[in-house]
Design a protein around this motif. Sequence first.
Motif, short mmCIF file in Angstrom:
data_model
loop_
_atom_site.label_atom_id
_atom_site.label_comp_id
_atom_site.label_asym_id
_atom_site.label_seq_id
_atom_site.Cartn_x
_atom_site.Cartn_y
_atom_site.Cartn_z
N GLN A 93 24.04 -18.90 -12.78
CA GLN A 93 24.07 -17.96 -11.66
C GLN A 93 25.49 -17.79 -11.12
O GLN A 93 25.87 -16.70 -10.72
CB GLN A 93 23.14 -18.43 -10.54
N ARG A 94 26.27 -18.87 -11.13
CA ARG A 94 27.65 -18.77 -10.65
C ARG A 94 28.49 -17.93 -11.60
O ARG A 94 29.28 -17.10 -11.18
CB ARG A 94 28.26 -20.17 -10.47
N ILE A 95 28.32 -18.14 -12.90
CA ILE A 95 29.04 -17.35 -13.89
C ILE A 95 28.63 -15.89 -13.77
O ILE A 95 29.47 -14.99 -13.77
CB ILE A 95 28.78 -17.89 -15.32
N LEU A 96 27.33 -15.65 -13.63
CA LEU A 96 26.83 -14.27 -13.51
C LEU A 96 27.35 -13.60 -12.25
O LEU A 96 27.72 -12.42 -12.27
CB LEU A 96 25.30 -14.27 -13.52
N LEU A 97 27.38 -14.32 -11.15
CA LEU A 97 27.90 -13.75 -9.91
C LEU A 97 29.33 -13.28 -10.09
O LEU A 97 29.69 -12.16 -9.69
CB LEU A 97 27.82 -14.78 -8.78
N GLU A 98 30.15 -14.10 -10.73
CA GLU A 98 31.55 -13.70 -10.95
C GLU A 98 31.63 -12.54 -11.94
O GLU A 98 32.44 -11.63 -11.76
CB GLU A 98 32.37 -14.89 -11.46
N ALA A 99 30.78 -12.54 -12.96
CA ALA A 99 30.76 -11.43 -13.91
C ALA A 99 30.43 -10.12 -13.20
O ALA A 99 31.11 -9.11 -13.40
CB ALA A 99 29.74 -11.71 -15.02
N LEU A 103 32.86 -6.88 -12.80
CA LEU A 103 32.42 -5.58 -13.32
C LEU A 103 32.30 -4.54 -12.21
O LEU A 103 32.60 -3.36 -12.42
CB LEU A 103 31.09 -5.72 -14.05
N ALA A 104 31.88 -4.95 -11.03
CA ALA A 104 31.65 -3.99 -9.95
C ALA A 104 32.92 -3.63 -9.19
O ALA A 104 33.06 -2.50 -8.72
CB ALA A 104 30.61 -4.55 -8.97
N TYR A 105 33.84 -4.56 -9.06
CA TYR A 105 34.96 -4.34 -8.16
C TYR A 105 36.33 -4.36 -8.80
O TYR A 105 37.34 -4.36 -8.11
CB TYR A 105 34.92 -5.38 -7.02
N THR A 106 36.38 -4.40 -10.13
CA THR A 106 37.66 -4.29 -10.81
C THR A 106 37.53 -3.24 -11.91
O THR A 106 36.43 -2.81 -12.23
CB THR A 106 38.12 -5.63 -11.45
N ASP A 107 38.63 -2.88 -12.47
CA ASP A 107 38.62 -1.94 -13.58
C ASP A 107 38.74 -2.65 -14.92
O ASP A 107 39.02 -2.02 -15.94
CB ASP A 107 39.79 -0.94 -13.43
N LEU A 108 38.53 -3.96 -14.93
CA LEU A 108 38.64 -4.72 -16.17
C LEU A 108 37.58 -4.28 -17.17
O LEU A 108 36.41 -4.14 -16.81
CB LEU A 108 38.46 -6.21 -15.92
N PRO A 109 37.97 -4.08 -18.42
CA PRO A 109 36.97 -3.80 -19.45
C PRO A 109 36.11 -5.04 -19.69
O PRO A 109 36.51 -6.16 -19.34
CB PRO A 109 37.79 -3.47 -20.69
N VAL A 110 34.96 -4.87 -20.29
CA VAL A 110 34.01 -5.96 -20.52
C VAL A 110 34.68 -7.10 -21.28
O VAL A 110 34.49 -8.27 -20.95
CB VAL A 110 32.75 -5.45 -21.26
N GLY A 111 35.47 -6.78 -22.28
CA GLY A 111 36.14 -7.82 -23.07
C GLY A 111 37.07 -8.69 -22.22
O GLY A 111 37.13 -9.90 -22.41
N ASN A 112 37.77 -8.08 -21.30
CA ASN A 112 38.66 -8.85 -20.41
C ASN A 112 37.86 -9.71 -19.44
O ASN A 112 38.26 -10.83 -19.12
CB ASN A 112 39.60 -7.92 -19.65
N TRP A 140 24.64 -2.23 -16.90
CA TRP A 140 24.55 -2.71 -15.52
C TRP A 140 25.59 -2.00 -14.65
O TRP A 140 25.28 -1.55 -13.55
CB TRP A 140 24.75 -4.23 -15.46
N THR A 141 26.80 -1.88 -15.15
CA THR A 141 27.86 -1.20 -14.40
C THR A 141 27.49 0.26 -14.15
O THR A 141 27.75 0.79 -13.07
CB THR A 141 29.21 -1.31 -15.14
#
Length: 160
Positions: A93-99, A103-112, A140-141
């Motif tokens: 859940q902690r890893i998912l929360l950060e993921a 994904l929601a608040y940065t422009d990082l691509p999925v790979g990054n 999801w995004t």
Amino acid sequence: MQSPRLASSALLSHLLAALVLRVLPKTSTPFSHTTTGKRPLEIFHAYRTAVEEHFTRWHQVADYAQALGYDARTLTRATRAASGTGAKTFLDQRILLEAKRLLAYTDLPVGNCAHHLGFRDTGNFTTFFRRQTGLAPTSWTATLQPGRIDHPHRQNTHEG
């Protein structure tokens, strides 16, 4: 002008869970003592602290158990007593929360995002994310797009 919608209910529930875990008291009602003489809540606090420090590198409960000097079952019992979930679920859940945050608040691509979270490749991250949410990270995004709240540093591309 369209008013921004709040983030998804799943993301909000994860954020609330993280907040609740942060404000748990350092001591609480008496728990039974373990063989180490420490109460489960103390063991859980040590585990939670280690998760916060290492979740982007350590994805297995055994890593935390070894570092903290406990058996993985001890961490699971303590985590279940303190949070209502097992140690692996708590970590996931902690890893998912950060993921979701990335994904929601940065422009990082999925790979990054995958690399930032310690996944060896994007496929492993996508499998983890899909198992946790039922959606691929990009799907999801996409569900956030209609009500997505722009990050303060992100250039708004919506024309009004």
